[in-house]
Motif scaffolding. Structure first.
Motif, PDB file in Angstrom:
ATOM      1  N   ASP A  21      11.750 -17.853  48.224  1.00 44.01           N
ATOM      2  CA  ASP A  21      11.966 -18.897  49.220  1.00 44.01           C
ATOM      3  C   ASP A  21      11.820 -18.389  50.653  1.00 44.01           C
ATOM      4  O   ASP A  21      11.084 -18.957  51.445  1.00 44.01           O
ATOM      5  N   SER A  22      12.517 -17.310  50.980  1.00 46.79           N
ATOM      6  CA  SER A  22      12.516 -16.817  52.360  1.00 46.79           C
ATOM      7  C   SER A  22      11.236 -16.059  52.704  1.00 46.79           C
ATOM      8  O   SER A  22      10.680 -16.231  53.781  1.00 46.79           O
ATOM      9  N   LEU A  23      10.772 -15.197  51.791  1.00 41.95           N
ATOM     10  CA  LEU A  23       9.577 -14.399  52.066  1.00 41.95           C
ATOM     11  C   LEU A  23       8.293 -15.062  51.567  1.00 41.95           C
ATOM     12  O   LEU A  23       7.205 -14.530  51.770  1.00 41.95           O
ATOM     13  N   GLN A  24       8.428 -16.183  50.884  1.00 42.01           N
ATOM     14  CA  GLN A  24       7.294 -16.989  50.424  1.00 42.01           C
ATOM     15  C   GLN A  24       6.343 -16.231  49.496  1.00 42.01           C
ATOM     16  O   GLN A  24       5.129 -16.387  49.571  1.00 42.01           O
ATOM     17  N   VAL A  25       6.891 -15.405  48.607  1.00 38.66           N
ATOM     18  CA  VAL A  25       6.083 -14.702  47.612  1.00 38.66           C
ATOM     19  C   VAL A  25       5.901 -15.648  46.439  1.00 38.66           C
ATOM     20  O   VAL A  25       6.869 -16.009  45.771  1.00 38.66           O
ATOM     21  N   LYS A  26       4.663 -16.045  46.208  1.00 44.73           N
ATOM     22  CA  LYS A  26       4.380 -17.016  45.149  1.00 44.73           C
ATOM     23  C   LYS A  26       3.751 -16.395  43.910  1.00 44.73           C
ATOM     24  O   LYS A  26       3.795 -16.968  42.838  1.00 44.73           O
ATOM     25  N   ASP A  27       3.130 -15.224  44.057  1.00 43.63           N
ATOM     26  CA  ASP A  27       2.491 -14.573  42.919  1.00 43.63           C
ATOM     27  C   ASP A  27       3.527 -13.930  42.007  1.00 43.63           C
ATOM     28  O   ASP A  27       4.640 -13.625  42.421  1.00 43.63           O
ATOM     29  N   ASP A  28       3.132 -13.710  40.763  1.00 49.05           N
ATOM     30  CA  ASP A  28       3.990 -13.025  39.804  1.00 49.05           C
ATOM     31  C   ASP A  28       3.692 -11.532  39.857  1.00 49.05           C
ATOM     32  O   ASP A  28       2.531 -11.121  39.786  1.00 49.05           O
ATOM     33  N   TYR A  29       4.721 -10.733  39.971  1.00 49.06           N
ATOM     34  CA  TYR A  29       4.580  -9.285  40.022  1.00 49.06           C
ATOM     35  C   TYR A  29       5.377  -8.653  38.892  1.00 49.06           C
ATOM     36  O   TYR A  29       6.391  -9.193  38.462  1.00 49.06           O
ATOM     37  N   GLU A  30       4.899  -7.508  38.439  1.00 46.70           N
ATOM     38  CA  GLU A  30       5.628  -6.751  37.424  1.00 46.70           C
ATOM     39  C   GLU A  30       6.658  -5.824  38.066  1.00 46.70           C
ATOM     40  O   GLU A  30       7.653  -5.474  37.453  1.00 46.70           O
ATOM     41  N   LYS A  31       6.371  -5.414  39.315  1.00 48.97           N
ATOM     42  CA  LYS A  31       7.235  -4.456  39.985  1.00 48.97           C
ATOM     43  C   LYS A  31       7.220  -4.753  41.485  1.00 48.97           C
ATOM     44  O   LYS A  31       6.175  -4.965  42.074  1.00 48.97           O
ATOM     45  N   ILE A  32       8.414  -4.784  42.080  1.00 51.56           N
ATOM     46  CA  ILE A  32       8.534  -4.945  43.530  1.00 51.56           C
ATOM     47  C   ILE A  32       9.375  -3.793  44.060  1.00 51.56           C
ATOM     48  O   ILE A  32      10.491  -3.561  43.611  1.00 51.56           O
ATOM     49  N   TYR A  33       8.804  -3.079  45.026  1.00 51.96           N
ATOM     50  CA  TYR A  33       9.489  -1.981  45.704  1.00 51.96           C
ATOM     51  C   TYR A  33      10.097  -2.545  46.980  1.00 51.96           C
ATOM     52  O   TYR A  33       9.405  -3.216  47.745  1.00 51.96           O
ATOM     53  N   ILE A  34      11.364  -2.279  47.217  1.00 49.78           N
ATOM     54  CA  ILE A  34      12.022  -2.744  48.442  1.00 49.78           C
ATOM     55  C   ILE A  34      12.482  -1.526  49.218  1.00 49.78           C
ATOM     56  O   ILE A  34      13.337  -0.767  48.766  1.00 49.78           O
ATOM     57  N   LEU A  35      11.887  -1.340  50.388  1.00 47.24           N
ATOM     58  CA  LEU A  35      12.230  -0.229  51.267  1.00 47.24           C
ATOM     59  C   LEU A  35      13.076  -0.769  52.409  1.00 47.24           C
ATOM     60  O   LEU A  35      12.659  -1.679  53.110  1.00 47.24           O
ATOM     61  N   GLN A  36      14.266  -0.215  52.574  1.00 44.62           N
ATOM     62  CA  GLN A  36      15.174  -0.676  53.620  1.00 44.62           C
ATOM     63  C   GLN A  36      15.531   0.460  54.559  1.00 44.62           C
ATOM     64  O   GLN A  36      15.415   1.630  54.202  1.00 44.62           O
ATOM     65  N   LEU A  51       5.881   5.850  48.643  1.00 45.08           N
ATOM     66  CA  LEU A  51       5.118   4.612  48.737  1.00 45.08           C
ATOM     67  C   LEU A  51       3.836   4.801  49.541  1.00 45.08           C
ATOM     68  O   LEU A  51       2.805   4.200  49.222  1.00 45.08           O
ATOM     69  N   ALA A  52       3.877   5.631  50.572  1.00 46.38           N
ATOM     70  CA  ALA A  52       2.702   5.864  51.409  1.00 46.38           C
ATOM     71  C   ALA A  52       1.590   6.563  50.632  1.00 46.38           C
ATOM     72  O   ALA A  52       0.411   6.399  50.963  1.00 46.38           O
ATOM     73  N   GLN A  53       1.940   7.310  49.596  1.00 45.97           N
ATOM     74  CA  GLN A  53       0.944   8.036  48.809  1.00 45.97           C
ATOM     75  C   GLN A  53       0.505   7.293  47.552  1.00 45.97           C
ATOM     76  O   GLN A  53      -0.482   7.657  46.934  1.00 45.97           O
ATOM     77  N   LYS A  54       1.225   6.265  47.181  1.00 43.90           N
ATOM     78  CA  LYS A  54       0.981   5.572  45.912  1.00 43.90           C
ATOM     79  C   LYS A  54      -0.198   4.608  46.003  1.00 43.90           C
ATOM     80  O   LYS A  54      -0.402   3.957  47.012  1.00 43.90           O
ATOM     81  N   GLN A  55      -0.951   4.515  44.930  1.00 43.56           N
ATOM     82  CA  GLN A  55      -1.991   3.496  44.784  1.00 43.56           C
ATOM     83  C   GLN A  55      -1.373   2.337  44.004  1.00 43.56           C
ATOM     84  O   GLN A  55      -0.853   2.540  42.913  1.00 43.56           O
ATOM     85  N   PHE A  56      -1.427   1.140  44.564  1.00 41.75           N
ATOM     86  CA  PHE A  56      -0.772  -0.007  43.950  1.00 41.75           C
ATOM     87  C   PHE A  56      -1.753  -0.854  43.158  1.00 41.75           C
ATOM     88  O   PHE A  56      -2.884  -1.059  43.580  1.00 41.75           O
ATOM     89  N   SER A  57      -1.268  -1.373  42.031  1.00 39.21           N
ATOM     90  CA  SER A  57      -2.053  -2.343  41.276  1.00 39.21           C
ATOM     91  C   SER A  57      -1.805  -3.717  41.890  1.00 39.21           C
ATOM     92  O   SER A  57      -0.929  -3.884  42.742  1.00 39.21           O
ATOM     93  N   ASN A  58      -2.558  -4.703  41.440  1.00 43.31           N
ATOM     94  CA  ASN A  58      -2.364  -6.057  41.965  1.00 43.31           C
ATOM     95  C   ASN A  58      -1.101  -6.718  41.405  1.00 43.31           C
ATOM     96  O   ASN A  58      -0.776  -7.832  41.780  1.00 43.31           O
ATOM     97  N   LYS A  59      -0.385  -6.016  40.524  1.00 41.55           N
ATOM     98  CA  LYS A  59       0.876  -6.523  39.969  1.00 41.55           C
ATOM     99  C   LYS A  59       2.090  -5.857  40.605  1.00 41.55           C
ATOM    100  O   LYS A  59       3.199  -5.963  40.102  1.00 41.55           O
ATOM    101  N   GLU A  60       1.859  -5.115  41.699  1.00 38.38           N
ATOM    102  CA  GLU A  60       2.940  -4.433  42.399  1.00 38.38           C
ATOM    103  C   GLU A  60       2.961  -4.890  43.854  1.00 38.38           C
ATOM    104  O   GLU A  60       1.921  -5.107  44.462  1.00 38.38           O
ATOM    105  N   LEU A  61       4.173  -5.033  44.392  1.00 41.49           N
ATOM    106  CA  LEU A  61       4.364  -5.478  45.771  1.00 41.49           C
ATOM    107  C   LEU A  61       5.394  -4.580  46.438  1.00 41.49           C
ATOM    108  O   LEU A  61       6.341  -4.134  45.795  1.00 41.49           O
ATOM    109  N   VAL A  62       5.191  -4.334  47.732  1.00 43.49           N
ATOM    110  CA  VAL A  62       6.157  -3.582  48.530  1.00 43.49           C
ATOM    111  C   VAL A  62       6.714  -4.521  49.587  1.00 43.49           C
ATOM    112  O   VAL A  62       5.956  -5.197  50.286  1.00 43.49           O
TER     113      VAL A  62
END
Length: 133
Positions: A21-36, A51-62
């Motif tokens: 709702d707040s961040l308006q993420v509409k796609d389905d992801y298998e993994k979400i990384y939250i950096l605070q 995270l800066a070194q990682k290659q992300f798939s289209n099913k991953e979100l940061v």
């Protein structure tokens, strides 16, 4: 006058509410990384480096959830990545939902596992789990 019961949302429902709702993420992801920026400073810096070194798939979100996101992601591949959303309002922390960095795993569009990166003493154990799952 009508009185209705107010349903208290679970932590999972609150997390999903911020994401959808707040961040308006509409796609389905298998993994979400939250950096605070809140929580274990050492964990956050090491997690940002990972995270800066990682290659992300289209099913991953940061989600970089910090008012000073540039301090974590500037001059890294995260800066212009399409897999990164910057939450400058720190919605997870501000709403007392997550007070530290985390990784959320989804199964059938529901939260399956939440890995908290809140303690430097177990950071490497948590990162081994994240890298091997």
């Amino acid at each position: 006058m009508l009185v209705s019961c107010k349903k208290n949302l679970s932590q999972e429902e609150k997390i999903l509410s911020v994401i959808q709702d707040s961040l308006q993420v509409k796609d389905d992801y298998e993994k979400i990384y939250i950096l605070q920026s809140a929580g274990c400073y050492v964990c956050n810096v090491k997690f940002a480096e990972y995270l800066a070194q990682k290659q992300f798939s289209n099913k991953e979100l940061v989600i970089v959830s910090t008012h000073n996101a540039d301090g974590f992601i500037s001059k890294t591949p995260l800066e212009n990545s399409s897999n990164v959303i910057v939450d400058r309002k720190s919605l997870f922390f501000r709403n007392a939902i997550l007070n530290h960095s985390a990784v959320i795993y989804f199964e059938n569009q529901k939260i399956d596992t939440l890995v908290n990166l809140s303690d430097a003493r177990v950071f490497y154990s948590n990162m081994n789990y994240i890298q091997n799952r």
